[in-house]
Structures are given as structure tokens and as C-alpha cells.
Design an enzyme around this catalytic site. Structure first.
Site, PDB file in Angstrom:
ATOM      1  N   HIS A 378       0.791  -1.237   0.000  1.00 33.21           N
ATOM      2  CA  HIS A 378       0.000   0.000   0.000  1.00 33.21           C
ATOM      3  C   HIS A 378       0.816   1.276   0.000  1.00 33.21           C
ATOM      4  CE1 HIS A 378      -4.195  -1.324   0.449  1.00 33.21           C
ATOM      5  NE2 HIS A 378      -3.692  -2.366   1.072  1.00 33.21           N
ATOM      6  N   LYS A 569      -8.603  14.244   3.627  1.00 39.71           N
ATOM      7  CA  LYS A 569      -7.795  13.024   3.724  1.00 39.71           C
ATOM      8  C   LYS A 569      -6.911  13.200   4.955  1.00 39.71           C
ATOM      9  CE  LYS A 569      -6.377  13.965  -0.521  1.00 39.71           C
ATOM     10  NZ  LYS A 569      -6.620  12.727  -1.209  1.00 39.71           N
ATOM     11  N   ARG A 570      -6.143  12.165   5.324  1.00 38.27           N
ATOM     12  CA  ARG A 570      -5.248  12.333   6.460  1.00 38.27           C
ATOM     13  C   ARG A 570      -4.290  13.505   6.195  1.00 38.27           C
ATOM     14  NH1 ARG A 570      -5.297   8.326  10.668  1.00 38.27           N
ATOM     15  NH2 ARG A 570      -3.590   9.541  11.550  1.00 38.27           N
ATOM     16  N   LYS A 575       0.698  14.530   1.130  1.00 37.81           N
ATOM     17  CA  LYS A 575      -0.606  14.854   0.533  1.00 37.81           C
ATOM     18  C   LYS A 575      -0.734  16.355   0.243  1.00 37.81           C
ATOM     19  CE  LYS A 575      -2.866  10.851   2.721  1.00 37.81           C
ATOM     20  NZ  LYS A 575      -3.425  10.054   1.616  1.00 37.81           N
ATOM     21  N   THR A 677      -8.471   6.651  -2.870  1.00 38.84           N
ATOM     22  CA  THR A 677      -9.829   6.192  -3.212  1.00 38.84           C
ATOM     23  C   THR A 677     -10.821   7.332  -3.035  1.00 38.84           C
ATOM     24  OG1 THR A 677      -9.940   5.292  -0.969  1.00 38.84           O
ATOM     25  CG2 THR A 677      -9.549   3.726  -2.745  1.00 38.84           C
ATOM     26  N   LYS A 681     -14.346   8.579  -5.223  1.00 42.30           N
ATOM     27  CA  LYS A 681     -15.648   8.931  -4.633  1.00 42.30           C
ATOM     28  C   LYS A 681     -16.108  10.284  -5.162  1.00 42.30           C
ATOM     29  CE  LYS A 681     -14.269   6.238  -0.689  1.00 42.30           C
ATOM     30  NZ  LYS A 681     -13.535   6.250   0.582  1.00 42.30           N
TER      31      LYS A 681
END
Length: 843
Positions: A378, A569-570, A575, A677, A681
Site C-alpha cells: 500500500h 484526507k489524512r 498529501k 480512493t 468517490k
């Protein structure tokens, strides 16, 4: 502007969920009242909203149980190959609405609850999220369970029943504060304790050499108590099981040592054993080498493998004996999927069982193990890779250390024979990393002990093959695969966005819910004025509904006509929430510079949790909230720009915010986000993506056409080239006046006037050691955001682009992902067999 319809009012008009039969409604009401009176209220005269929620949950559960029992009987009789998905995280969210949808009961329940004078939506809001995961990895596991049941696979999810899941996030004076998530406080109507399947798990002790081989003795025993949660497929009467283990001390725990008389202390010490399943480690993409975590990893694996083997031995068919004794057929009947390296101990544990207990010889046991296990990688971030110190392993699991050493010896012998004299390769490929302390590389263990290794998006799987596991791929290229992630369209469209689901169903029928590729049919209607109008209208309703929610929950007013620019998101440096932040400040400076110019209004919403020990992530949250303080209270800005930090982002909040989004931020540095993911969405729910060519964004751009996303920034090869020549942040700072202004504001305390030095760590990181090269993509990101504004000014073209994206999102169903796992890794075929419902006789 007209008040938005509630979901309930919309459901009354038209629905994908089928029309409720009157008899069914009466039956649900009767069942609801029975549960309310007999199982819940008992000695109280007045019921609370929570009593109503529990009564409804038990009513719906009654419809599950018969199907659940039937499904398990069916598997026992047919004896199919069973899939076991092992994960330390299952981020399930809420269960009530999803269960009603998958059983086709939503309308009936809605009508029944309405007739009883209650509001279904209000009852749904009472349910606690089951937050037994950190983010992508745990939520993926939840989507996979839904798809495995919907595809009729005999599948089991195995994990830990954490008493405390991912912490609740509070924002106090702009800082994240963690609160324990006591999600089981009021009980959980969806689980069933199964004490009859309780199993012992051993720790510590020593290994004794006997004439029958090694024996692991003098261990400490902890009991694993299973709790089963039903996992219903979509309208196919299949109900699979998620089995989560809870740690319990045996009754004699520590009492032998205390027969001197400290009985009280001995009983209190039971907590030491039971702490194993107390709390989820809150790190996402970061390895924390704590003994308790290693205990959790072995605990879930040891209990699960005993369970799998018990079920294998007692199956009805495939063997003449009442009990299977030969393990020859084990890989034909059992598949074990390791969700990342967290359950990697399944490999040495299965070897221990086969060699020490079942007395197989090593070669046969190894063949069974590798054919049974498969591993999903992952992440490629080095700080995320699990590397356990040998001394800790030896203390906790002495026999497993011997087994890992033996696996490594044989593995290195093989490599040495293939590459004589290449000592460097042996060092790189060893399962044991030399150093102080010596460590076990769990990813290497997974690769060597599995028959299939997959990444979770095409670009990620390529990186896995060419960098992280290059040496392994050179030796066994056939082992490496790609399985691009997906999401379940039941939760992530039908449940969270019923208005959009209805519009789609009107145009192309309902089959897209189980075959998402059918969304391509929407392309035939790309110029259809009604479709364009309806899609725009449902988005506007979702935005108004979310704006009302924010006003209610956070007391903030936002402009529903503005672009809803969402980044959830986290919180993690890779990110790049910071890049988003720089854009917000740039926009603010532009408005201040030309206050009379017409700007496209924007509401930027950023949400996500920071791991409690991750200093940089926490200060990033503080920066976002501080920028919001300045921007939101500047009268010159008005409602042209708002910045909102969405507190306590979780599954149930995602279900509200995603349908309301116009713009989805997927802006990680190319080569760092394995898949993502959330990106899928947003795409499915009619938001446009601004993103880098990273993770599944690459395939989204391929499916929809790159011109229908806002793609910006460096590609993987550009990042690699920059790593070679060296990244110099200062050169961007000097060259780009807007960037310089933004950085100077942050560093001189413009956003923290009381503490001018507050953000010095962020400034220092961005200027001097930014692994994720925020400045390098700044210019490209800003100009891409200008294209967003330009398109948003043309609502019709914007909506047509939205429709093209929805039409192209078929690939990103977890049904497609699981079908590929089934055929290409597990060797099973999805089945559309409908098990007869409990009210019909079996054939």
C-alpha cells in the site's frame, strides 16, 4: 432560493430503492414496536431517540440473521474455496442505512418510521461510526467486504475489535486535540459475540528442542474472543462475516505466580492481556515499532489461522473422512490476502502450525504457505515500511524468529545460486537488515512468502516493480501484479447521493449499481438539456444541504453559489495540504490587491486527522485554521473566499461532504500516493478533480480524458530527474513574487500576530528540506486553479464535464477490483447465484 428537499421528501417522490409494500411496512412497524417494548425500554416509561435507533437496528438485523445463517450453511454444504481478508484495519463507518439498502428495505423502513411519527435520517445520525481504521487502507478493506458479498464470494474479513477506534478530533484555538473514541459505550447492535469459538494465543516463552522437533513452551496465554458482524451483499441474499477478535485474559491469568496471596493484584493484572485489543494505533503511512503493536499483529494472525484451519478440517465435502487430515488441498480451499505487511506474521505462523503441530516437512509446508498467501503493498514511503527489531521479536515470538531465519537462509541460498558472488544483492534482498539493532523487513517476508504481490494502482505497481522490490521482480516477475483500487457504488453513490443515483437510474436503468461500467451509457446524453439541468440541480441541492449542516454544526455561513473546493484526507506532508494553503493565501492577496475585480467565489474546505505524534501535521492544521481566521474575518474579502477546517473528518462526514463537492483536491507529489480512493468517490459524485499524475488519478485521466480533469505539476520522471539534480526551493521563492509574498507573510507572523515565530518549522521545512517539493508545483497548480475558475464561469460546460467524469468512473468500482483479485490471485470465480431468502424453502 427554495429550501432544499430533505432526503426523506426526495425518497417520497421517486427512488431507485423500489416501492414499499404495505404488508412489509406493517410488519416492520410491528417488529419495531416489539423491540422497543421488550428488549430496550423495559422499566422506563419513555423512550429516547437512542432507544428508537436500537429498535430499528434490531428490526433490520432480524432480516439479516436468516440470510446470514443460510449463507453459512450454503458454504458448509458447497465447500467453495474461501477467501480470508486479513487486515489490522476495517474502517466501516455506520451500518444501518447500508444494511437497509443492501437488503432492499430502505423504502419500507422509511415509510414505517414515518408512519410511527419518527424521522429516519435523525435515527441514522445517532449511530456511532465504527472507526476501526485510519484512512485509505481501512476503508478499502470495508469496500472490499461489500464487494465480496455482492459478488457471492465465500469471504471472511478478519481483524481486531478495538475498544477505541480512531480518535475523535476536536479543534481548540486552531489546534487538533484528540479525544478517545468510545464507540462501544452504548453497545453495538450489529455484532454477535461467539464465545464458543474463543481461541488461545501464545506469547513469550522459549523454544525447547525435543526428539519430535522444536516445541514452544512456557508461554503466556491470551484468549481471543470473536465478535461477528454480518456483511450483506447487494440484493443477493448473501451475508458474509467480518470476524473481529477481542483479547480476554484466561481465568488463571497471573494467578499461579501470585499464589503467595496477592490475589487482588493478580486479577487487576488481567488488564495487561486485555490491552491488546484496547486501541487502534493512529498512524497512517508511518511505522511505530512498539511491542504492543507487534502483539496486536500476532494476536489477529494466530487466532485467525486457528479458525481457518478448524474450518478447513471440519468441512463437509472434498474429503471422505469426517475430518480433513491432509493439507495437500489447503491452497485449493483457502486463500489468505494480507492487507499490507501488518498481518505478515501469517506466513511464519502458518509454517509453525504446519511444521511443528501438523508435522509436515519444511518443503511441503512452504509450498502450502506460499500458494495460500498473497500480499497487497500500500505504500512506497520508506518511513511506512515495517521493520521489527530482532530482539523484540525474539522476546515475544522466539519460535517465529527461528522460522524467519530459516526462511531467510533458504531464500538467500537460492539467490546466491542465481547470482554467484553478488553479495550486495544478498544484502539488499535479505529478510534481516544488519545494523544496530538488527531488523526484520516485513515487506521482504511478504514477498518471499506469497505467490502474488500487488500494488493498488498501475503507476504504483510499476514503481513497486522498478524500485522497492526490483531485485525480487528480477527473480520472479510473474509474481507481481496490479489491482487498481475501487469503491463500492452502494455506499458511495446510492447511500450518500440518492438524488444523483435517481437521475442516473431514470436515464440508464438501475443495473449500474452492480455493473458500474454501464455509466458509460450517460455519454449518449451528454447534450441532453434535461440531464444537464438535473445534474446541476442535484449538485446545488447537495451544496445547500451541506451549507445548512455546516451552519448548524459549526455556526459558519458559507455561500452555496461558490466553488466548493474540498481537500479531505489524512494530514500528511506528502498529501500537500500546504500547497492548497499557499493557493488560498495567493487568492486572498489577489483579492486584497484588486478589491473591485470580479472573482469567482470559492469556499475551501480542508479536513483530516493528524497522527497525534506527527508535529508537522499538527502545525499544518494550525496554519490552515489561522489562515481561515484572517481570511474569513476580512470585510474586503466578503463571501468571495472562505476557508473552513472540517473537524473530525470520518466516514459519516465524507458521506455528506463528497456529494456537495465541486472540486476534488488530489495533489500529492507524483510517485507518493499509492492509489487514493477519495479521488474515485468525488469523481463518481460529480466533482471535478484537480490533481497530479499520481496514484489512480492517472487512470482517472485515462478513462475520462485528460482534458476533463485539471492535471498539473511534475510527473514521476520529472520528480526523479529533480532528485538527481537536487531540488532548490529558494530558486522558486526568488523567482515567483506571489510565492515569495505568501512565504514572507507566513514567516513574519501575518497569520499569527501574537506569535510571529509560530510557523517557523513549516517555513524552514518548505525552504530547506521539503521531500515533497511543494514549491516546484506551485506555479503549475496556481494556473490550473485559474482554469477551474474559468470553467466554473460557464455552468453548462462545467456540468457537461461533470457528466463525462461520472460516465468514466465505471472502472473504479470495488466490484471490478475484487473480480480481478478473485480470478487472478485467489483462483475463484464471482457468482451471481442468489441464495433463496429465509422465507422460501431451500431446494
Amino acid at each position: 432560493m427554495s429550501k432544499p428537499l430533505t432526503d426523506q421528501e426526495k425518497r417520497k417522490q421517486i427512488s431507485v430503492r423500489g416501492i414499499a409494500g404495505l404488508g412489509d411496512v406493517a410488519e416492520i412497524k410491528k417488529s419495531f414496536n416489539r423491540h422497543l417494548h421488550f428488549t430496550l425500554v423495559k422499566d422506563r416509561n419513555v423512550a429516547t431517540p437512542r432507544d428508537y435507533y436500537f429498535a430499528l437496528a434490531h428490526t433490520v438485523r432480524d432480516h439479516l440473521v436468516g440470510r446470514w445463517i443460510r449463507t453459512q450453511q450454503y458454504y458448509y454444504e458447497k465447500d467453495p474455496k474461501r477467501i480470508h481478508y486479513l487486515s489490522l484495519e476495517f474502517y466501516m463507518g455506520r451500518t444501518l442505512q447500508n444494511t437497509m439498502i443492501n437488503l432492499g428495505l430502505q423504502n419500507t423502513c422509511d415509510e414505517a418510521i414515518y408512519q410511527l411519527g419518527l424521522d429516519l435520517e435523525e435515527l441514522e445520525e445517532i449511530e456511532e461510526d465504527a472507526g476501526l481504521g485510519n484512512g485509505g487502507l481501512g476503508r478499502l478493506a470495508a469496500c472490499f467486504l461489500d464487494s465480496m458479498a455482492s459478488l457471492g464470494l465465500a469471504a471472511y474479513g478478519y481483524g481486531i475489535r478495538y475498544e477505541f477506534g480512531i480518535f475523535n478530533q476536536k479543534i481548540a484555538s486552531g489546534w487538533q486535540v484528540e479525544e478517545a473514541d468510545d464507540w462501544l459505550r452504548y453497545g453495538n447492535p450489529w455484532e454477535k459475540a461467539r464465545p464458543e469459538y474463543m481461541l488461545p494465543v501464545h506469547f513469550y516463552g522459549r523454544v525447547e528442542q525435543t526428539h519430535e522437533g522444536p516445541k514452544w513452551v512456557d508461554t503466556q496465554v491470551v484468549l481471543a474472543m470473536p465478535y461477528d458482524t454480518p456483511v450483506p451483499g447487494y440484493k443477493n441474499n448473501t451475508v458474509n462475516t467480518m470476524r473481529l477478535w477481542s483479547a480476554k485474559a484466561p481465568n488463571d491469568f497471573n494467578l499461579q505466580e501470585f499464589n503467595v496471596g496477592d490475589y487482588i493484584q493478580a486479577v487487576l493484572d488481567r488488564n495487561l492481556a486485555e490491552n491488546i485489543s484496547r486501541v487502534l494505533y493512529p498512524n497512517d503511512n508511518f511505522f511505530e515499532g512498539k511491542e504492543l503493536r507487534l502483539k496486536q499483529e500476532y494476536f489477529v494472525v494466530a487466532a485467525t489461522l486457528q479458525d481457518i484451519i478448524r474450518r478447513f478440517k471440519s468441512s463437509k465435502f472434498g474429503c471422505r473422512d469426517p475430518v480433513r487430515t491432509s493439507f495437500e488441498a489447503f491452497p485449493e480451499k483457502v486463500a489468505i490476502q494480507l492487507n499490507d505487511t501488518h498481518p505478515a506474521l501469517a506466513i511464519p505462523e502458518l509454517m509453525r502450525i504446519l511444521v511443528d503441530i501438523e508435522q509436515l516437512d519444511w518443503e511441503k509446508a512452504w509450498e502450502v504457505t506460499t500458494k495460500t498467501c498473497a500480499y497487497t503493498n500500500h505504500t512506497v514511503l520508506p518511513e511506512a515500511l515495517e521493520r521489527w527489531p530482532v530482539y523484540m521479536f525474539e522476546n515475544l515470538l522466539p519460535r517465529h524468529l527461528q522460522i524467519v531465519y530459516e526462511i531467510n537462509r533458504r531464500h538467500l541460498d537460492r539467490i546466491a545460486a542465481l547470482y554467484p558472488g553478488d553479495h550486495d544483492r544478498l544484502r539488499r534482498m535479505s529478510l534481516i537488515e544488519e545494523g544496530d539493532p538488527k531488523r526484520i523487513n516485513m515487506a521482504h517476508l511478504c514477498v518471499v512468502g506469497s505467490h502474488a504481490v500487488n500494488g493498488v494502482a498501475r503507476i504504483h505497481s510499476d514503481i513497486v516493480k522498478t524500485t522497492v522490490f526490483k531485485d525480487f521482480c528480477d527473480v520472479e516477475p510473474e509474481k507481481f501484479q496490479n489491482k487498481t483500487n475501487g469503491i463500492t457504488p452502494r455506499r458511495w453513490l446510492l447511500l450518500c447521493n440518492p438524488g444523483l443515483a435517481d437521475i442516473i437510474a431514470e436515464k440508464i436503468g438501475e443495473d449500474f449499481l452492480t455493473d458500474l461500467f454501464q455509466l458509460r451509457k450517460l455519454l449518449d446524453f451528454i447534450n441532453d438539456e434535461t440531464l444537464i439541468r438535473d445534474v446541476a440541480k442535484v449538485k446545488q441541492e447537495n451544496k445547500q444541504k451541506f451549507a445548512a449542516y455546516l451552519e448548524n454544526e459549526y455556526k459558519v455561513k458559507i455561500n452555496p453559489e461558490s466553488i466548493f473546493d474540498i481537500h479531505v484526507k489524512r494530514i500528511h506532508e506528502y498529501k500537500r495540504q500546504l500547497l492548497n494553503c499557499l493557493h488560498v493565501i495567493t487568492l486572498y492577496n489577489r483579492i486584497k490587491k484588486e478589491p473591485n475585480k470580479k472573482f469567482v467565489p470559492r469556499t475551501v474546505m480542508i479536513g483530516g486527522k493528524a497522527a497525534p505524534g506527527y508535529h508537522m501535521a499538527k502545525i499544518i492544521i494550525k496554519l490552515i485554521t489561522s489562515v481561515g481566521e484572517v481570511v474569513n474575518h476580512d470585510p474586503v474579502v466578503g463571501d468571495r473566499l472562505k476557508v473552513i477546517f472540517l473537524e473530525n473528518y470520518r466516514v459519516s462526514l465524507a458521506e455528506k461532504v463528497i456529494p456537495a463537492a465541486d472540486l476534488s483536491e488530489q495533489i500529492s507529489t507524483a510517485g507518493t500516493e499509492a492509489s487514493g480512493t477519495g479521488n474515485m468517490k468525488f469523481m463518481l459524485n460529480g466533482a471535478l478533480t484537480i490533481g497530479t499524475m499520481d496514484g489512480a488519478n492517472v487512470e482517472m485521466a485515462e478513462e475520462a480524458g485528460e482534458e476533463n480533469l485539471f492535471i498539473f505539476g511534475m510527473r514521476v520522471e520529472d520528480v526523479e530527474a529533480m532528485d538527481k539534480k537536487g531540488y532548490n526551493a529558494r530558486e522558486y521563492y526568488e523567482r515567483l513574487p506571489e510565492l515569495k509574498q505568501v512565504m514572507d507573510q507566513i514567516s513574519t507572523g501575518f497569520f499569527s500576530p501574537k506569535e510571529p515565530e509560530l510557523f517557523k518549522d513549516i517555513v524552514n521545512m518548505l525552504m530547506n528540506h521539503d521531500r515533497f517539493k511543494v514549491f516546484a508545483d506551485y506555479e503549475s497548480y496556481i494556473s490550473s486553479q485559474e482554469k477551474v475558475n474559468e470553467l466554473y464561469r460557464n455552468p453548462k460546460e462545467w456540468t457537461k464535464t461533470v457528466i463525462r467524469n461520472i460516465a468514466a468512473s465505471g472502472k473504479f468500482s470495488s466490484d471490478r477490483t475484487i473480480t480481478e483479485y478473485a480470478r487472478e490471485i485467489w483462483g475463484v470465480e464471482p457468482s451471481d447465484v442468489k441464495i433463496p431468502p429465509p422465507n422460501e424453502p431451500r431446494e
